[in-house]
Design a protein around this motif. Structure first.
Motif, PDB file in Angstrom:
ATOM      1  N   PHE A 519       0.826  -1.206   0.000  1.00 53.53           N
ATOM      2  CA  PHE A 519       0.000   0.000   0.000  1.00 53.53           C
ATOM      3  C   PHE A 519       0.868   1.267   0.000  1.00 53.53           C
ATOM      4  O   PHE A 519       0.446   2.324  -0.493  1.00 53.53           O
ATOM      5  N   MET A 520       2.083   1.157   0.572  1.00 50.22           N
ATOM      6  CA  MET A 520       2.959   2.324   0.691  1.00 50.22           C
ATOM      7  C   MET A 520       3.616   2.711  -0.630  1.00 50.22           C
ATOM      8  O   MET A 520       4.053   3.871  -0.787  1.00 50.22           O
ATOM      9  N   GLN A 521       3.722   1.792  -1.591  1.00 49.18           N
ATOM     10  CA  GLN A 521       4.465   2.068  -2.825  1.00 49.18           C
ATOM     11  C   GLN A 521       3.960   3.301  -3.575  1.00 49.18           C
ATOM     12  O   GLN A 521       4.750   4.203  -3.892  1.00 49.18           O
ATOM     13  N   PRO A 522       2.661   3.409  -3.895  1.00 51.10           N
ATOM     14  CA  PRO A 522       2.208   4.609  -4.627  1.00 51.10           C
ATOM     15  C   PRO A 522       2.352   5.897  -3.812  1.00 51.10           C
ATOM     16  O   PRO A 522       2.516   6.975  -4.390  1.00 51.10           O
ATOM     17  N   LEU A 523       2.306   5.796  -2.492  1.00 45.54           N
ATOM     18  CA  LEU A 523       2.475   6.989  -1.658  1.00 45.54           C
ATOM     19  C   LEU A 523       3.895   7.534  -1.778  1.00 45.54           C
ATOM     20  O   LEU A 523       4.104   8.754  -1.883  1.00 45.54           O
ATOM     21  N   PHE A 524       4.868   6.629  -1.750  1.00 40.13           N
ATOM     22  CA  PHE A 524       6.253   7.080  -1.916  1.00 40.13           C
ATOM     23  C   PHE A 524       6.532   7.536  -3.347  1.00 40.13           C
ATOM     24  O   PHE A 524       7.332   8.454  -3.573  1.00 40.13           O
ATOM     25  N   LYS A 525       5.853   6.911  -4.329  1.00 47.38           N
ATOM     26  CA  LYS A 525       6.006   7.354  -5.717  1.00 47.38           C
ATOM     27  C   LYS A 525       5.533   8.799  -5.860  1.00 47.38           C
ATOM     28  O   LYS A 525       6.193   9.632  -6.484  1.00 47.38           O
ATOM     29  N   ARG A 526       4.384   9.106  -5.240  1.00 49.21           N
ATOM     30  CA  ARG A 526       3.849  10.470  -5.274  1.00 49.21           C
ATOM     31  C   ARG A 526       4.821  11.438  -4.570  1.00 49.21           C
ATOM     32  O   ARG A 526       5.042  12.560  -5.032  1.00 49.21           O
ATOM     33  N   ALA A 527       5.406  10.988  -3.471  1.00 49.31           N
ATOM     34  CA  ALA A 527       6.357  11.838  -2.748  1.00 49.31           C
ATOM     35  C   ALA A 527       7.565  12.167  -3.607  1.00 49.31           C
ATOM     36  O   ALA A 527       8.039  13.319  -3.635  1.00 49.31           O
ATOM     37  N   ARG A 528       8.091  11.176  -4.324  1.00 49.61           N
ATOM     38  CA  ARG A 528       9.255  11.410  -5.190  1.00 49.61           C
ATOM     39  C   ARG A 528       8.908  12.384  -6.317  1.00 49.61           C
ATOM     40  O   ARG A 528       9.717  13.234  -6.684  1.00 49.61           O
ATOM     41  N   GLU A 529       7.698  12.249  -6.856  1.00 50.08           N
ATOM     42  CA  GLU A 529       7.284  13.152  -7.932  1.00 50.08           C
ATOM     43  C   GLU A 529       7.153  14.585  -7.435  1.00 50.08           C
ATOM     44  O   GLU A 529       7.488  15.539  -8.153  1.00 50.08           O
ATOM     45  N   GLN A 530       6.684  14.742  -6.212  1.00 54.17           N
ATOM     46  CA  GLN A 530       6.499  16.087  -5.653  1.00 54.17           C
ATOM     47  C   GLN A 530       7.823  16.815  -5.468  1.00 54.17           C
ATOM     48  O   GLN A 530       7.893  18.032  -5.594  1.00 54.17           O
ATOM     49  N   ARG A 531       8.875  16.056  -5.140  1.00 51.39           N
ATOM     50  CA  ARG A 531      10.159  16.710  -4.852  1.00 51.39           C
ATOM     51  C   ARG A 531      11.265  16.208  -5.784  1.00 51.39           C
ATOM     52  O   ARG A 531      12.445  16.228  -5.449  1.00 51.39           O
ATOM     53  N   ALA A 532      10.834  15.789  -6.987  1.00 53.37           N
ATOM     54  CA  ALA A 532      11.753  15.440  -8.077  1.00 53.37           C
ATOM     55  C   ALA A 532      12.775  14.378  -7.683  1.00 53.37           C
ATOM     56  O   ALA A 532      13.891  14.347  -8.222  1.00 53.37           O
ATOM     57  N   GLY A 533      12.410  13.509  -6.737  1.00 51.05           N
ATOM     58  CA  GLY A 533      13.271  12.396  -6.363  1.00 51.05           C
ATOM     59  C   GLY A 533      14.560  12.777  -5.681  1.00 51.05           C
ATOM     60  O   GLY A 533      15.460  11.951  -5.523  1.00 51.05           O
ATOM     61  N   ARG A 534      14.680  14.031  -5.228  1.00 53.78           N
ATOM     62  CA  ARG A 534      15.943  14.493  -4.651  1.00 53.78           C
ATOM     63  C   ARG A 534      15.971  14.409  -3.125  1.00 53.78           C
ATOM     64  O   ARG A 534      16.977  14.715  -2.502  1.00 53.78           O
ATOM     65  N   VAL A 535      14.853  13.998  -2.512  1.00 57.54           N
ATOM     66  CA  VAL A 535      14.733  13.993  -1.059  1.00 57.54           C
ATOM     67  C   VAL A 535      14.733  12.550  -0.549  1.00 57.54           C
ATOM     68  O   VAL A 535      14.012  11.702  -1.077  1.00 57.54           O
ATOM     69  N   PRO A 536      15.528  12.219   0.464  1.00 60.43           N
ATOM     70  CA  PRO A 536      15.530  10.849   0.994  1.00 60.43           C
ATOM     71  C   PRO A 536      14.181  10.463   1.597  1.00 60.43           C
ATOM     72  O   PRO A 536      13.503  11.289   2.206  1.00 60.43           O
ATOM     73  N   CYS A 537      13.806   9.199   1.406  1.00 62.00           N
ATOM     74  CA  CYS A 537      12.522   8.691   1.894  1.00 62.00           C
ATOM     75  C   CYS A 537      12.747   7.639   2.980  1.00 62.00           C
ATOM     76  O   CYS A 537      13.630   6.780   2.857  1.00 62.00           O
ATOM     77  N   TYR A 538      11.916   7.699   4.029  1.00 62.23           N
ATOM     78  CA  TYR A 538      12.024   6.775   5.148  1.00 62.23           C
ATOM     79  C   TYR A 538      10.651   6.206   5.485  1.00 62.23           C
ATOM     80  O   TYR A 538       9.631   6.904   5.371  1.00 62.23           O
ATOM     81  N   LEU A 539      10.652   4.961   5.937  1.00 66.56           N
ATOM     82  CA  LEU A 539       9.431   4.326   6.442  1.00 66.56           C
ATOM     83  C   LEU A 539       9.745   3.710   7.791  1.00 66.56           C
ATOM     84  O   LEU A 539      10.678   2.924   7.925  1.00 66.56           O
ATOM     85  N   ILE A 540       8.948   4.095   8.809  1.00 63.74           N
ATOM     86  CA  ILE A 540       9.084   3.513  10.148  1.00 63.74           C
ATOM     87  C   ILE A 540       7.874   2.624  10.382  1.00 63.74           C
ATOM     88  O   ILE A 540       6.731   3.097  10.403  1.00 63.74           O
ATOM     89  N   VAL A 541       8.108   1.328  10.540  1.00 67.20           N
ATOM     90  CA  VAL A 541       7.038   0.345  10.724  1.00 67.20           C
ATOM     91  C   VAL A 541       6.974  -0.051  12.191  1.00 67.20           C
ATOM     92  O   VAL A 541       7.985  -0.443  12.780  1.00 67.20           O
ATOM     93  N   LEU A 542       5.773   0.052  12.799  1.00 69.66           N
ATOM     94  CA  LEU A 542       5.572  -0.372  14.188  1.00 69.66           C
ATOM     95  C   LEU A 542       4.537  -1.482  14.230  1.00 69.66           C
ATOM     96  O   LEU A 542       3.411  -1.312  13.737  1.00 69.66           O
TER      97      LEU A 542
END
Length: 617
Positions: A519-542
């Motif tokens: 479920f997280m994949q398209p959310l991170f894809k949208r995040a990369r598009e918003q900031r042109a893939g130049r910002v590091p992405c993190y996921l914290i799973v609890l």
């Protein structure tokens, strides 16, 4: 009350019997910091934190102040000059990475002479900048300070002298511009006043040193406690023992209490004994001295009955810690001593006690249940759980417990809050990041632990610089359902994020982590598009349970898309699955109880803020 009075005088002390002049637009400020053995290596991180706070406050208005930094002990060590840095972040990063403890003797007089030659040589006539020296010292100088301080002041340097620990108010006064000397008991007390330094700087700038009428200043000192042992400590003792074994318990308690500085403003002791019923022998709210406590221990006698440990912990929380000094920031400690399994539930009672901020040590002897000991104790268990074979071993462990208690108290006093500030300053490096948290909302998590998760998340976001072009946070909750709580671009400040986290409502259901990762994949894809893939992405799973579906493949897909994953397991989580989710043991965390999440918060944030957390997927 004495601490409040000290802070009060810290605020008003520079405003009495001085002549005020219009403040110049700028000033040169040199911070001279004690790095001697008198301060000590353990307290030095707190001093570094205070330096960072001072720099943060003084650079709030750009270009108003130039700042230099030097350490001293036997010699002066210049960290950076007045014209080295023009902005806050480079200074903070320098302090974090390069300022280290030096050690040595306290030679404040020599340091003042060297500061004069290095930073303030020559009179200040014709300058538009005020010249200010802030001296931070921890002990009596081994050389004379009056003459070198007089030379500095004769050249127009205004001195603010701030002392902790063993330095005398008289020595501080002899160095300082009149009415600008301040004495504090510890670095922690000093740190509490950091936000007031800007006001003190403004006051000393406005002071006409030619018009000062020297006056004697008495800054009240707080009561000095042995080894800075300031804490509320409660012993919870299982009394269902034989007389010979009771003697071993008494010896242990007497040795431990004798070691502690039991006084009104230092360490206070509570005492609870239990079997079928609980008996409160000493309250924290009572004005009890060491002699009285030792007598109560001497009067301790065995009592037959069941081992209702859970009930005793509940009584301790409700009746004893309710009269503690927690509101003053004093460390809260409980020490449980038992030799048998509890006959009632201990997990919930211990959880409630720890949630109030009490650090819990457990000492199990003979047939004590190790699992129950770990359920009761604070995290990590190797630090807070002790298991002994025989009662005769108990008195021998008194010295070990004393060291642990002192470390716990001093860690609270010097390190914890300062470590948080240093860590937060270090996260300035993480100027941009997109961080999602994936929260287990399954039925196995009861409401109170789910609240612990939300508290953990709110504490994590406070460590970052939140903003649409800085660090962004989003949240997804999962069970066998998935619910997007809020996207990365939905909230752009810390307060709104905290309110959004408070509004998360548990969805319940079974644990399907694999589906949630997908479920997280398209959310991170949208995040990369918003900031042109130049910002590091993190996921914290609890999560607190074992996933009913596969986690390995969806986690690998996320990591292949350069998402850095941290996996946090609680209670029944499957550690092998956590490793598969994170892809690395170094990014996997496991705690026994939900309220222990707070103990790993700094470690996780540090990893994200460090080079280890950037670019290695």
């Amino acid at each position: 009350m004495k601490m409040l009075m000290t802070l009060f005088l810290f605020l008003i002390g520079s405003q009495t019997s001085v002549t005020q002049t219009p403040a110049p637009t700028s000033a040169d400020i040199v911070l001279l910091v004690d790095s001697s053995n008198s301060l000590g290596n353990k307290a030095f991180p707190s001093m570094k934190s205070f330096i960072s706070k001072m720099i943060g406050h003084l650079t709030a208005t750009p270009n108003q102040y130039r700042i230099a930094l030097a350490q001293y002990s036997d010699d002066l060590h210049v960290e950076f000059l007045l014209d080295t840095y023009k902005a806050k972040n480079p200074m903070l990063n320098y302090v974090k990475k390069n300022v280290v403890f030096k050690g040595g003797s306290v030679k404040t007089g020599n340091a003042l002479r060297e500061v004069h030659k290095t930073f303030f040589k020559g009179p200040a006539s014709g300058r538009d900048k005020e010249r200010i020296l802030v001296v931070l010292t921890s002990g009596a100088s081994e050389d004379a300070v009056v003459e070198p301080a007089k030379i500095l002041k004769s050249d127009g340097v205004k001195i603010i002298a701030m002392g902790i620990q063993d330095v005398s108010p008289e020595e501080l006064q002899s160095m300082a511009t009149p009415q600008f000397s301040y004495k504090f008991r510890t670095v922690r007390d000093l740190s509490m006043s950091s936000q007031n330094l800007t006001k003190i700087i403004e006051d000393v700038i406005q002071t006409d040193i030619n018009g000062i009428i020297p006056t004697d200043i008495t800054v009240p000192e707080r009561e000095v406690c042995k080894s800075d042992s300031v804490a509320d400590i409660v012993f919870i003792v299982d009394e269902g023992v034989s007389k010979p074994k009771a003697e071993d318990i008494k010896k242990f308690l007497q040795d431990t209490v004798s070691f502690l500085d039991v006084r009104k403003n230092c360490t206070k002791i509570g005492l609870v004994t239990y079997s079928s019923e609980s008996h409160v022998l000493s309250l924290l709210s009572e004005e009890t001295n060491k002699t009285t406590i030792l007598q109560k221990i001497q009067d301790f006698s065995p009592r037959e009955g069941k081992a209702n440990t859970g009930a005793a912990i509940k009584v301790t929380r409700q009746r004893v810690f309710s009269g503690s000094r927690k509101a003053q920031g004093i460390e809260q400690i409980a020490i449980l001593i038992t030799h048998r399994p509890s006959e009632d539930n201990v997990s919930e009672a211990a959880h409630d006690l720890r949630r109030t901020g009490v650090t819990v040590f457990t000492i199990g002897i003979e047939n004590a249940d190790y699992t129950q000991l770990t359920q009761i104790a604070s995290y990590p268990r190797q630090q807070y759980v002790t298991k002994l074979t025989a009662f005769s071993d108990l008195p021998k462990k008194a010295r070990t417990l004393q060291k642990k208690l002192l470390n716990q108290i001093q860690d609270k006093l010097y390190v914890q809050s300062e470590r948080k500030e240093l860590l937060k300053a270090g996260c300035v490096d993480t100027e941009e990041a997109d961080i999602y948290v994936l929260i287990d909302g399954s039925t196995s998590i009861s409401p109170a632990p789910f609240g612990d998760i939300k508290t953990f998340l709110k504490e994590v976001i406070k460590m970052f610089n939140i903003g649409p072009n800085k660090v962004r946070f989003g949240a997804v909750q999962f069970s066998h359902h998935k619910r997007l709580e809020f996207e990365l671009d939905e909230y752009s400040n810390t307060n709104d994020l905290e309110r959004a986290i408070d509004n998360i409502r548990q969805i319940y259901g079974d644990t399907h982590i694999g589906e949630a990762l997908t479920f997280m994949q398209p959310l991170f894809k949208r995040a990369r598009e918003q900031r042109a893939g130049r910002v590091p992405c993190y996921l914290i799973v609890l999560t607190d349970g074992e996933s009913h579906d596969s986690v390995k493949e969806p986690a690998e897909r996320l990591r292949n898309e350069k998402v850095n994953i941290y996996a946090i397991g609680i209670k029944g989580a499957n550690e092998a699955q956590l490793h598969e989710i994170a892809g690395s043991k170094s990014r996997t965390f496991f705690v026994q109880e939900f309220d222990s999440l707070k103990n790993i918060k700094n470690e996780i944030v540090q990893k994200i803020c460090s080079k280890e957390g950037k670019g290695k997927f």
